[in-house]
Design an enzyme around this catalytic site. Structure first.
Site, short mmCIF file in Angstrom:
data_model
loop_
_atom_site.label_atom_id
_atom_site.label_comp_id
_atom_site.label_asym_id
_atom_site.label_seq_id
_atom_site.Cartn_x
_atom_site.Cartn_y
_atom_site.Cartn_z
N GLU A 61 -5.90 -7.48 -1.47
CA GLU A 61 -6.61 -7.46 -0.19
C GLU A 61 -8.04 -7.01 -0.43
O GLU A 61 -8.28 -6.05 -1.17
CB GLU A 61 -5.97 -6.48 0.81
CG GLU A 61 -4.55 -6.79 1.23
CD GLU A 61 -4.04 -5.77 2.26
OE1 GLU A 61 -4.88 -5.10 2.91
OE2 GLU A 61 -2.81 -5.65 2.42
N GLU A 72 0.80 -1.23 0.00
CA GLU A 72 0.00 0.00 0.00
C GLU A 72 0.83 1.28 0.00
O GLU A 72 0.63 2.17 0.84
CB GLU A 72 -0.98 0.00 1.18
CG GLU A 72 -1.98 -1.15 1.12
CD GLU A 72 -3.06 -1.11 2.19
OE1 GLU A 72 -4.12 -1.69 1.96
OE2 GLU A 72 -2.82 -0.47 3.25
#
EC number: 3.2.1.78
Length: 372
Positions: free
Chosen positions: A293, A173
């Site tokens: 995710e 991320e």
């Protein structure tokens, strides 16, 4: 090895679809003999449920039981714990996506690299200096080389030669809000993708971004969940055009990205988010998509398990439809699956195998749809 052919994944001459999960703490648990059995249980129970890929951390920077204690120095016991994780995955025919750093402070991440730089006398002012400072980048490259060229003490196989590893992930991320133009992060991605491929040209490589659209595609900024995400320094299209990147990675977290709790609006967002990224991965990037995710937290009572399963069904339905039509390959990895005995690690998103029969049934149904 799993390989890319256009927008599809292949292994041993057959199409390969990721039906996966996240369990980020495997290496940390393997480093302690008291918790090591939970690692075997997590992988074995997932394999029994028909899952075929696990995404997990191959980093732990500074702090307790760190893999990288300081730059250029690594704890051999913790490295052997990672060896165990890889060997257990191999034993259960489970592929791995190994992430090499974190944007967040959990397990060290870019903040720890910057702290190390400051301790070495570097004039650093922001965590985002991780992406631009030459010395910090040398720390990261050294760590990447140590992992990728590691010889597994259990299997005696070099990581870069091990087909158990499906892909490397540059960083979980990444965001660089100090440069909303995206130039800083783009330069880092291009440099590090080239570096990883120079060491390991065989394994697939993904970035690990969440999928926010950036300034290179202003017409797609409204697809983002909010105005901020378009200025986080990431750019789904531009980032994935970096040479060496093989897989388009996105995450899906409407429960934290959207401020309201109207369930139908969340599912509508997920539908639009997935459809747009699948379209762009196929038509603009020409590569498979990996939903690295996705999940829903039930921790604060805002959402319950029924909505979480509706959310999962939406993600699976959209990917499955596009795959069946031949549009895209890749797959989806739920955040996150746990065996019993690891509940204290639950961030609200965990699905406990033994306590979630309806969710396991949902996973099994998705597997049947993939196989039919």
């Amino acid at each position: 090895m799993v390989e890319c052919s256009g927008t599809q994944l292949w292994a041993s001459g057959r199409p390969f679809i990721i039906h996966g999960f996240n369990t980020y703490w495997l290496m940390s648990f393997a480093a302690d003999q008291a918790t090591r059995p939970r690692v075997t249980a997590a992988i074995a129970e997932a394999a029994e449920a028909g899952l075929n890929v696990c995404r997990t951390w191959a980093f732990s920077d500074g702090g307790y039981r760190a893999l990288q204690t300081v730059p250029f120095h690594y704890d051999e016991d913790v490295f052997q714990a990672l060896d165990f994780v890889v060997s257990e995955a191999k034993r259960h025919n489970m592929r791995l996506i190994l992430s090499l750093c974190n944007n967040w402070e959990d397990y060290g991440g870019k903040a720890q690299y910057v702290r190390w730089g400051k301790e070495a006398g570097l004039d650093l002012t922001s965590e985002d200096d991780f992406f631009s400072d030459p010395t910090i980048k040398s720390y990261y490259k050294a760590f990447v080389e140590a992992v990728v060229t590691r010889i597994n003490t259990v299997t005696n196989e070099t990581y870069k030669d091990d087909p158990t590893i499906l892909a490397w992930e540059l960083i979980n991320e990444p965001r660089c809000p100090s440069d909303p133009s995206g130039d800083t992060l783009q330069a880092w991605i291009e440099e590090m993708a080239s570096y990883v491929k120079s060491i390991d040209p065989v394994h697939l490589l993904e970035i690990g971004i969440e999928g926010f659209y950036g300034l290179s595609t202003p017409e797609l900024l409204p697809v983002n969940p909010d105005e901020y995400s378009g200025h986080a320094g990431t750019d789904f299209i531009r980032n994935h055009q970096a040479p060496g990147i093989d897989l388009a990675s996105i995450h899906v977290y409407s429960d934290t990205w959207l401020p309201h709790s109207i369930k139908e609006n969340h599912l509508q967002f997920v539908d639009k988010w997935m459809q747009q990224h699948i379209h762009d991965a196929a038509n603009l990037l020409g590569m498979p998509i990996v939903v690295g995710e996705f999940g829903v937290s039930v921790k604060d009572g805002k959402f319950g398990n029924e909505f979480r399963e509706d959310f999962m069904k939406t993600v699976y339905r959209i990917f499955l439809s596009s795959w069946k039509e031949g549009v895209i390959g890749g797959g989806c990895l739920l955040w996150q699956l746990f065996p019993e005995g690891a509940e204290h690690m639950d961030d609200g998103y965990a699905v406990i195998f033994a306590k979630s029969p309806s969710t396991l049934s949902l996973l099994a149904n998705h597997l049947r749809c993939l196989e039919c």
